[in-house]
Design a protein around this motif. Structure first.
Motif, short mmCIF file in Angstrom:
data_model
loop_
_atom_site.label_atom_id
_atom_site.label_comp_id
_atom_site.label_asym_id
_atom_site.label_seq_id
_atom_site.Cartn_x
_atom_site.Cartn_y
_atom_site.Cartn_z
N LYS A 24 0.83 -1.20 0.00
CA LYS A 24 0.00 0.00 0.00
C LYS A 24 0.87 1.25 0.00
N LYS A 25 0.30 2.34 -0.50
CA LYS A 25 1.03 3.59 -0.57
C LYS A 25 1.48 4.04 0.82
N GLU A 26 0.65 3.83 1.83
CA GLU A 26 0.99 4.25 3.19
C GLU A 26 2.25 3.54 3.68
N GLU A 27 2.37 2.24 3.34
CA GLU A 27 3.55 1.48 3.75
C GLU A 27 4.79 1.98 3.05
N ILE A 28 4.65 2.35 1.76
CA ILE A 28 5.78 2.91 1.02
C ILE A 28 6.22 4.23 1.64
N GLU A 29 5.23 5.06 1.99
CA GLU A 29 5.55 6.36 2.60
C GLU A 29 6.26 6.17 3.93
N ASP A 30 5.85 5.17 4.71
CA ASP A 30 6.52 4.90 5.99
C ASP A 30 7.98 4.51 5.75
N SER A 31 8.22 3.71 4.71
CA SER A 31 9.60 3.32 4.38
C SER A 31 10.41 4.53 3.94
N LEU A 32 9.77 5.42 3.18
CA LEU A 32 10.47 6.63 2.72
C LEU A 32 10.82 7.54 3.89
N ASP A 33 9.97 7.54 4.92
CA ASP A 33 10.27 8.32 6.13
C ASP A 33 11.58 7.87 6.75
N ILE A 34 11.76 6.55 6.80
CA ILE A 34 12.99 6.00 7.37
C ILE A 34 14.19 6.37 6.50
#
Length: 374
Positions: free
Chosen positions: A107-117
């Motif tokens: 999901k896009k939300e999971e990708i965004e969480d990874s990008l935060d890291i």
């Protein structure tokens, strides 16, 4: 980063060798699961159905989801039944006695969480790094590019990362393996020909050495059939018949698009679809019946075509480095090196600072002749 791996090696299959990849070998088996199956997504709200009606590619649908409020959730709900049915059919299949395992897309939300890291450790601005960016846009993020160059190795068919033990990320996430084991880990080497040029050197002879992929067949200037195709189309592959450009999805160099006459609306649509799919690479051919042509003998190792800098193109395409195709950090006319060349030549092709630092010389044309003093 999210998995805190000491080393990551991701390899993709070379063209025409998909038979070596188990994930691709099972494709024929999966086709059996789809026989006699009708797939139809649920109908969305009328405004969303109108919006998606003329969207013929996944890229176009993703772009629509970026600005159409509520579309992403509506489309996800609409397509869920189809995804579940396909996953169910595939999971009932077996390859060599083992069940096929299916996964749903991230999901896009999971990708965004990874990008935060990622942003936290490469010190990048998250407003510039988002899940909708393509590979060309990611290459422009200096902090991310520097991090990958420091920790990794990237080539045409592979991407590898390894902890260094010194940077802020590696200090906060120390190496988990024993030092003796970790020190024996090296990047996978690229194939290197032996002295005869007929065979490749054995793996154990190359493991631990820094290599590059310049010896891969698709890296060299393509000969044979593709060069013959350019000879057949030589009457159209001229500067005066260059109509547009398309970027290679691998090297990001601009390649000229030719046609015998001014491009029609249908040809504009064909070129737009190819761009949206973002799957053009140097050496590819356009559809035979499209009336559009590109030089098929080009590879990612080839320089930008001279026709790109011709009078037909220069009015609507930006200047770019003749070696790497970059439009940023070009040496300008006031640079001492460029100024000196202009005293000797009429034309000096654009050159970026990176290529100049690497020792490459600017391409020139039209040597100026000076009358001898009597």
């Amino acid at each position: 980063m999210q998995l805190d791996l000491d080393m990551l090696v991701a390899i993709r299959t070379a063209p025409n060798h998909s038979w070596m990849n188990p994930a691709e070998r099972c494709m024929s088996l999966l086709n059996l699961a789809l026989q006699h199956v009708a797939l139809e997504r649920n109908t969305m709200d009328e405004k969303f159905e109108k919006a998606i009606k003329n969207k013929s590619s996944l890229t176009a649908i993703c772009n629509l989801a970026e600005y159409k409020e509520g579309f992403r959730a509506a489309f996800s709900t609409s397509i869920n039944q189809v995804i579940d049915k396909i996953n169910n059919r595939f999971s009932r299949m077996k390859l060599k006695g083992e069940n096929i395992i299916t996964y749903k897309g991230v999901k896009k939300e999971e990708i965004e969480d990874s990008l935060d890291i990622v942003c936290q450790f490469v010190q990048a601005d998250h407003t510039k790094l988002n899940s909708s960016m393509n590979s060309k846009e990611l290459h422009k993020l200096k902090d991310l590019k520097d991090f990958i160059e420091w920790h990794g190795k990237s080539c045409h068919y592979g991407f590898q990362l390894k902890k260094c033990g010194n940077c802020p990320y590696c200090v906060l996430n120390p190496i988990r393996l024993d030092d003796a084991v970790f020190n024996k880990l090296h990047f996978l080497p690229d194939p290197i020909p032996d002295e005869t040029g007929q065979h490749y050197k054995p793996f154990d002879q190359l493991y631990g050495m820094m290599t590059n992929d310049k010896h891969r067949p698709s890296f060299a200037n393509v000969q044979g059939l593709k060069a013959e195709a350019d000879k057949i189309n030589r009457d159209v592959l001229k500067s005066g018949k260059s109509r547009d450009v398309i970027l290679c999805s691998e090297c990001f160099k601009p390649r000229c698009v030719y046609s015998n006459t001014k491009m029609t609306r249908e040809q504009d649509g064909i070129l737009l679809c190819i761009r949206e799919e973002d799957n053009y690479t140097c050496g590819d051919a356009f559809p035979v019946d499209s009336g559009l042509f590109v030089r098929e003998s080009l590879s990612c190792n080839s320089e930008v075509e001279i026709n790109y800098y011709g009078a037909t193109m220069r009015h609507f395409v930006p200047p770019c480095c003749i070696y790497c195709g970059k439009t940023e950090d070009l040496l300008d006319d006031v640079d001492d090196y460029i100024q000196n060349l202009y005293t000797m030549f009429s034309v000096v092709r654009p050159l970026c600072k990176t290529c100049r630092t690497a020792g490459k010389e600017a391409k020139t044309w039209g040597k100026k002749l000076f009358a001898k003093r009597s």
